[in-house]
Write an enzyme that holds these catalytic residues in place. Structure first.
Site, PDB file in Angstrom:
ATOM      1  N   ARG A 151       0.843  -1.223   0.000  1.00 28.40           N
ATOM      2  CA  ARG A 151       0.000   0.000   0.000  1.00 28.40           C
ATOM      3  C   ARG A 151       0.867   1.259   0.000  1.00 28.40           C
ATOM      4  NH1 ARG A 151      -1.753   0.261   6.334  1.00 28.40           N
ATOM      5  NH2 ARG A 151      -0.433  -1.438   7.013  1.00 28.40           N
ATOM      6  N   GLU A 195     -18.376   4.914   0.998  1.00 28.56           N
ATOM      7  CA  GLU A 195     -17.644   4.453  -0.188  1.00 28.56           C
ATOM      8  C   GLU A 195     -18.495   4.515  -1.450  1.00 28.56           C
ATOM      9  OE1 GLU A 195     -18.081   2.671   2.592  1.00 28.56           O
ATOM     10  OE2 GLU A 195     -16.122   2.843   3.553  1.00 28.56           O
ATOM     11  N   PHE A 222     -14.671  -2.821   0.711  1.00 22.98           N
ATOM     12  CA  PHE A 222     -15.679  -1.770   0.538  1.00 22.98           C
ATOM     13  C   PHE A 222     -15.822  -1.379  -0.934  1.00 22.98           C
ATOM     14  CE2 PHE A 222     -13.788  -0.575   4.855  1.00 22.98           C
ATOM     15  CZ  PHE A 222     -14.553  -1.532   5.489  1.00 22.98           C
ATOM     16  N   HIS A 277      -5.740  -3.667   2.064  1.00 25.31           N
ATOM     17  CA  HIS A 277      -6.427  -4.629   2.923  1.00 25.31           C
ATOM     18  C   HIS A 277      -7.177  -5.695   2.134  1.00 25.31           C
ATOM     19  CE1 HIS A 277      -5.191  -1.621   5.715  1.00 25.31           C
ATOM     20  NE2 HIS A 277      -5.724  -2.217   6.748  1.00 25.31           N
ATOM     21  N   ASP A 309      -8.459  -8.067  11.854  1.00 25.33           N
ATOM     22  CA  ASP A 309      -9.829  -7.583  11.680  1.00 25.33           C
ATOM     23  C   ASP A 309     -10.812  -8.710  11.386  1.00 25.33           C
ATOM     24  OD1 ASP A 309      -9.219  -4.986  12.183  1.00 25.33           O
ATOM     25  OD2 ASP A 309      -9.059  -4.376  10.080  1.00 25.33           O
ATOM     26  N   ARG A 316      -2.538  -5.215   3.539  1.00 26.74           N
ATOM     27  CA  ARG A 316      -2.283  -4.474   4.766  1.00 26.74           C
ATOM     28  C   ARG A 316      -0.867  -4.710   5.302  1.00 26.74           C
ATOM     29  NH1 ARG A 316      -1.800  -4.547  10.207  1.00 26.74           N
ATOM     30  NH2 ARG A 316      -1.344  -6.766  10.036  1.00 26.74           N
TER      31      ARG A 316
END
Lengths: 322, 295
Positions: free
Chosen positions: A8, A56, A81, A107, A115, A165
């Protein structure tokens, strides 16, 4: 030990590099700028950064409006999302009118870790592959993510760019020129071909090392572009090695494995085994524990190769080169 | 102080009610609207599919925009400085296509191909194919957000254009509408002028039975918009409201609630939810066209 870096961060660093050259470039995020790392862009270009809040669906349609007005929007959020919360907007606002919007997500996959399943998108490639007009980039490490972001900015049309992530191993083998639609042959071989996408490239190369030690001549392809698929490279591997294993940090349904399988089924039907998340949801855990648990390690690839090499195959309609 | 008073921001535009508009101009728009209503009926009857009721309730605002208020040039459909129109209630393409054809974006005869294979006139607006269609919409809720993006680009580039967007009332049951509402307020999109076609009917019946929306003006004001309601079939009020919205005295996005009648202009269709998505048969079509002869 290799270096480990965030994919990322490669995306976010490239945005800052590109902003200097492309005045139309703007960045949207949806309250995850610290996670997607677009917060770095915000610091440098606050007037070109727009935080949409946890909304989003609005984010992606706003990006469409910006593209319709000559801007070059990069919309950042989590893979989950962008492709499922906002699937309608991704399809109808962006893909269908073929707008020049870049959706850069982080992610993705089980390495999202703690998560848990709600945030571990293992279906995002299935969703985006099914969308006409969409280009899908799945870089393997920090540097490839940086190059992929540059390439995305330089092409016209919607791009889905997938990062994760965690920190992932740096793989110098994949740092050559990045051309959208082109895979990379990282290792020549005659007995079997391993095909990786995204961060699975390091485990795949490790598996090839193990197989070579056993005397199995192993080809390794890396496909940082999932769509359009590099069919030439895959067809060559199917014809020349006759056995394929795909490796991805995604469900075995709808991603690389299915793309390769359905392609070779038509032109050169050779057996394909798919390494990936086997039609299951993820769960909380460290990225490393999850890769072990879901069977995404070099050893799992080697086991699949053994299985494939033992397979009694019927005579093929094509001639393998001797 | 009641809650509502607390939420109601000051500085909503005042709309002049004095008759400042030339009656000849109004007459011209009404005649144009009549032609558009006739085109709507003909297109939907010809295709044997499409949305008549909501197209007829939206005809007067669309006419006012394309034939009076908007700065646009059918010869230059991609002019970066043009005013934009986004049909967020995307199912009402008949009114949009009729207005575009009559403006000269494409030949009037193209309307015959509406919803047919190979036509550029898709069931819902498609910006990649149809000259003059500024944004693709279809699934409800997309258009207002897209309009926000176009308005934001206008602000980034210091462009002078306005972005007009027409939402359905039933559409405002979509959560995305309120995401866009917050966004437009945050980024002070004063160049965004939205309308709600408040015909009070959606596919399954009255909006207040299906999922209540009232008090709509208060909702928009609470979200930080300038909002007021008018008669959506009265040209002087429509034009005065657009003029007030364009003055943009407060940098707020505007939401003008148009109280309208679904099926407006065809007496047997007026106020009937059954005319949301049902095409008229030939007998009904002929009766409708007989009703649509005088502006």
């Amino acid at each position: 030990m290799p270096d480990y870096k965030h994919t990322r961060q490669g995306y976010a660093d490239a945005l800052i590099e590109l902003a200097a050259e492309i005045p139309e470039l703007v960045v949207l995020d949806a309250d995850v700028a610290k996670a997607t790392k677009t917060c770095d862009f915000e610091k440098q270009y606050p007037e070109r950064f727009f935080n949409c809040g946890t909304a989003e669906q609005n984010e992606l349609s706003v990006a469409a409006g910006l593209a319709l007005s000559g801007m070059l929007p990069f919309a950042a959020t989590f893979a989950m999302f962008a492709t499922m919360r906002a699937a309608d907007q991704l399809r109808n606002s962006i893909a269908y009118p073929n707008l020049n919007v870049k959706i850069g997500v982080s992610h993705a996959g089980i390495t999202t870790g703690g998560d848990g399943a709600s945030h571990q998108a293992c279906e995002d490639l299935a969703v985006t592959r099914a969308l006409p007009h969409m280009t899908i980039l799945v870089p393997g490490d920090y540097e490839e993510a940086r190059m992929a972001t540059h390439a995305a900015a330089r092409m016209q049309g919607p791009v889905y760019l997938r990062t994760g992530r965690d920190k992932y191993p740096v793989v110098p083998d994949i740092h050559g020129e990045f051309v959208i639609g082109k895979g990379k042959c990282l290792r020549e071989g005659r007995d079997i071909t391993l095909i990786s996408t995204g961060i699975m490239v390091s485990e795949t190369l490790a598996a090839a090392e193990l197989l070579e030690k056993e005397g199995v001549s192993t080809r390794v392809l890396h496909l940082p572009t999932l769509k359009p698929l590099d069919e030439t490279l895959i067809l060559e591997a199917a014809k020349e090695t006759g056995k394929l294993i795909t490796v991805e940090e995604h469900s075995i349904i709808g991603g690389l494995g299915e793309a390769v399988s359905s392609f070779v089924a038509g032109l050169c039907p050779v057996p394909v085994l798919r390494i990936g998340v086997k039609d299951r949801f993820g769960q909380s855990g460290t990225a490393s524990d999850l890769l072990d648990y879901y069977g995404l390690r070099a050893i799992n690839i080697v086991e699949a190769a053994h299985q494939l090499l033992k397979l009694k195959l019927p005579p093929f309609w094509f001639e393998r080169p001797s | 102080m009641t809650d509502m008073q607390k939420y109601t921001p000051s500085g909503n535009e005042t709309v002049s009610r004095e008759p400042k508009w030339d009656p000849g101009e109004i007459q011209r728009l009404q005649e144009r609207a009549l032609q558009i209503r006739r085109d709507i009926l003909t297109m939907v009857h010809g295709a044997n599919s499409g949305h008549v009721g909501g197209s007829l309730s939206a005809t007067d605002i669309v006419t006012a925009l394309y034939f009076q208020a908007m700065r646009h040039d059918p010869g230059r459909p991609r002019d970066p400085d043009r005013d934009r129109f986004v049909l967020s209630k995307g199912h009402c393409t008949p009114v949009l296509y009729a207005a575009l054809a009559q403006s000269g974006y494409f030949p009037q005869s193209d309307l015959e191909s509406f919803r047919r294979l190979g036509s550029h006139l898709q069931g819902h607006p498609y910006s990649a194919k149809t000259p003059g269609v500024d944004a693709s919409t279809g699934t409800l809720g997309l258009g207002l957000s897209t309009a926000c993006g176009i308005a934001l680009a206008g602000k980034i580039r210091s462009a002078e254009y306005h972005v007009f967007v027409l939402c359905g009332d039933g559409e405002q049951q979509e959560g995305q509408i309120w995401e866009a509402a917050m966004f437009a307020h945050k980024y002070k999109l004063g160049n965004l002028i939205a309308f709600t076609d408040r015909n009070r009917l959606q596919t399954d019946g009255n909006t207040e039975d299906v999922m209540p929306l009232d008090p709509l003006v208060d909702k928009w004001r609470a979200f930080g918009w300038s909002s007021w309601e008018i008669d959506g079939h009265d040209y002087s009020t429509i034009l005065s409201s657009i003029e007030a919205a364009k003055r943009n005295e407060n940098d707020k996005p505007k939401m003008i609630i148009l109280n309208t009648v679904k099926g407006k202009g065809v007496p047997f269709m007026e106020g009937g939810a059954e005319w949301h998505g049902t095409p008229p048969n030939t007998e009904q079509y002929q009766r409708a066209m007989e009703a649509l002869t005088h502006a």
